[in-house]
Motif scaffolding. Structure first.
Motif, mmCIF file in Angstrom:
data_model
loop_
_atom_site.group_PDB
_atom_site.id
_atom_site.type_symbol
_atom_site.label_atom_id
_atom_site.label_comp_id
_atom_site.label_asym_id
_atom_site.label_seq_id
_atom_site.Cartn_x
_atom_site.Cartn_y
_atom_site.Cartn_z
ATOM 1 N N TRP A 93 0.845 -1.197 0.000
ATOM 2 C CA TRP A 93 0.000 0.000 0.000
ATOM 3 C C TRP A 93 0.887 1.256 0.000
ATOM 4 O O TRP A 93 1.531 1.567 0.979
ATOM 5 C CB TRP A 93 -0.899 -0.028 1.229
ATOM 6 N N ASP A 149 -1.355 5.154 -3.685
ATOM 7 C CA ASP A 149 -2.612 4.423 -3.469
ATOM 8 C C ASP A 149 -3.478 5.123 -2.433
ATOM 9 O O ASP A 149 -4.697 5.232 -2.578
ATOM 10 C CB ASP A 149 -2.333 3.001 -2.944
ATOM 11 N N GLN A 152 -7.215 6.162 -3.741
ATOM 12 C CA GLN A 152 -8.356 5.315 -3.406
ATOM 13 C C GLN A 152 -9.670 6.076 -3.164
ATOM 14 O O GLN A 152 -10.676 5.783 -3.804
ATOM 15 C CB GLN A 152 -7.999 4.432 -2.199
#
Length: 533
Positions: free
Chosen positions: A108, A112, A116
RNA sequence: GGGCCUGUAGCUUAGUCAGGUAGAGCGAUGGACUCUUAAUCCAUCGGCCGCGGGUUCGAACCCCGUCAGGCCCGCCA
């Protein structure tokens, strides 16, 4: 013709298959400015499909870009990551510290983390582009051809950039930024090149090698962009005005793309979105409204309308207060129009016709799916804002609307809108002028504006309220009794009431509002008004 | 310094690419509904199209100049 159709028409001249690209660097929280990029692309793609082309929307995630600085929301330990690629460093946790655990276990990354929530907002808004993480493209060697051409001919590239942008590049400039042993793109000098390896030295005199075909580094932005036009087969790309200026990265990109051997995409330059009264939006200054936050307040169609109804080269001032009310009411008006009927009128001038067609196109593009029909809810935003404030229970709102004939049944569109409306009312963004306020003490100025008849009604109203049954009906009856006993018209009675309770000349229906207020407070206020005149 | 974009009614703006009587919405004002869900309906008011010049029978639109605001020529949607 709507702006999206203008671009679609140009694409038609170019061919049948199109990839419309958008691209954003995930360096911080996304905001509605970024939404313009994606929605502009989405609307072009829809317009292209409508005119019979194949069109795909892609979103290039620029996670190969380096972290520029330690933003205010980051812990100072991010100092160590400056120059590192956003897709290769850990995301900040809730304290802004690097979340190593999640980075190592799930991969992660910083990129990201910010991407997201934006993708979730996009989904709500009806946009689901194909994602192209740029770092992956590098690691898969997609940039290899272009990187080779550039590194084989650094002087040709240099010439283009210096001529078109009018700026001079440093003497040690090289069209490849290698990664050092720690993963940083900063502060390296390229000392040699022998395909596929670039050799470098860092500030401390350490040396190393970087393989340009394996993404051990990246192309500088002005080459990176035209290179990905090629291998991603981009035929159209909207971008912000920062890239669009003469001498900017699109101008150099056009020539560099030709050097790489492909055609540059159809461009569309759009203006920035600023926050009303607060200037341009910027993730690092915290001066933002996020797409998620915006969606809590208004339905996606209305956010889409904001973009669809503004020509790309118009700057948008996003206003979370009255601006939203007007925008929402504008949407309702559009949705209730019958465009086909309007267009069937032969006496329309060319201008009037264009105006109707553009309004129709903007409304169509505001739908979250391209097949959906716009439906007016027959309840304006203003009206709903009012009801939501005076009636805490949803059922009471529905029955009020049914009673007045505005609707026959509550539907999901309306209940969804009501939910957002309540969130908006509870937020700091709800405009004061929409807020219903019952006074705490008499407003002398308003009372002073009343004529004699109206003033004489005040003690009578106060008296009737004392005896009223404390429901909307009871209070209504008290008002009627007051007017009757003074032999005054209802109009004067209400005029007096608004001055007493709200300090205004007019207002929303009072009885249900007062019924939701504490009886003693209302009666005391009425009595104070009576005493003061 | 070089360049790009923007400037139209009090506000938001359409129209500028293909020159042909400047259109909307909001707001304001007045009226209607035997009076109010800030509702709805009708009407009215409101424009040296930033400014100056040029081309043209005719310019918001094309050309030149000029002023103002924003932006770019490291990075940024």
């Amino acid at each position: 013709m709507h702006w999206s159709d203008v671009i679609a028409q140009r694409l038609t001249e170019r061919g049948n298959d199109h990839i419309i690209a958008t691209g954003i660097t995930p360096s911080g929280e996304f905001h509605i400015g970024h939404l313009r990029e994606i929605l502009t692309g989405d609307m072009i793609a829809r317009a292209a499909r409508r005119s019979g082309l194949n069109a795909e929307l892609v979103f290039v995630v620029d996670n190969a870009d380096p972290l520029r600085k330690v933003y205010p929301f980051l812990d100072k330990s991010y100092e160590d990551f400056i120059g590192h690629q956003l897709g290769s460093i850990p995301a900040p946790d809730k304290d802004g510290k690097p979340d190593w655990r999640r980075f190592e276990e799930e991969g992660w990354s910083y990129g990201d983390h910010f991407l997201q929530p934006f993708l979730e907002a996009l989904k709500q808004i009806g946009v689901e582009p194909r994602l192209i993480p740029n770092l992956t493209s590098y690691r898969e060697g997609k940039f290899a051809d272009s990187a080779k051409k550039a590194c084989d001919n650094p002087d040709a590239i240099r010439e283009i950039i210096e001529r078109v942008s009018g700026r001079e590049l440093p003497s040690n400039w090289f069209p490849w930024q290698p990664l050092d042993s720690k993963g940083s793109l900063d502060g390296l000098d390229v000392t040699g090149y022998n395909y596929p390896m670039v050799t470098w030295t860092d500030k401390d005199g350490n040396t190393g090698e970087s393989n340009i075909s394996k993404g051990e580094g990246k192309l500088p932005w002005r080459l990176d962009w035209p290179a990905k036009w090629g291998f991603n087969h981009i035929t159209c790309e909207p971008f912000g005005k920062d890239h669009g200026a003469a001498g900017g990265s699109y101008a150099t990109g056009v020539e560099i793309a030709a050097f790489f051997g492909h055609e540059p995409p159809q461009s569309l330059v759009y203006e920035w979105i600023s926050l009303r009264g607060k200037g341009a939006m910027s993730s690092s200054s915290g001066n933002t409204v996020g797409p998620i936050e915006a969606l809590r307040l208004v339905p996606p169609e209305i956010l889409r309308l904001l973009i669809a109804n503004s020509k790309p080269n118009k700057a948008i001032e996003f206003d979370t207060g009255m601006g939203l009310v007007n925008l929402a009411d504008q949407y309702e008006r559009l949705a209730s129009r019958n465009f086909d009927e309007e267009l069937s009128n032969d006496s329309l001038s060319r201008r009037q016709r264009v105006q109707i067609e553009d309004a129709q196109a903007a409304l169509r593009l505001s739908m979250t799916t391209s097949t959906q029909e716009a439906k007016a809810t027959s309840v304006s935003f203003r009206h709903l804002a009012l009801l939501a404030q005076i009636k805490p229970k949803d059922e009471d709102i529905w029955s009020s609307l049914i009673e007045s004939g505005a609707i026959t049944n509550p539907n999901s569109v309306l209940s969804d809108r009501l939910e957002r409306m309540r969130a908006w009312i509870d937020s700091e963004h709800f405009p004061e002028e929409m807020r219903i306020m019952i006074l705490n003490e008499p407003d002398a100025a308003s009372l002073g504006e009343l004529d004699e008849e109206q003033r004489n009604l005040i003690p009578i109203i106060a008296g009737e309220l004392q005896n009223a049954q404390w429901t909307a009906e009871g209070i209504s009856l008290a008002f009627k009794n007051a007017a009757n006993s003074a032999d005054a018209p209802m109009r004067s009675m209400y005029r007096a009431c608004y001055a007493m309770f709200m300090g205004s000349e007019r207002g929303p229906r009072l009885a249900p509002i007062l019924a939701n207020c504490i009886r003693d407070e209302v009666c005391n206020l009425a009595q104070s008004c009576a005493d003061s005149v």
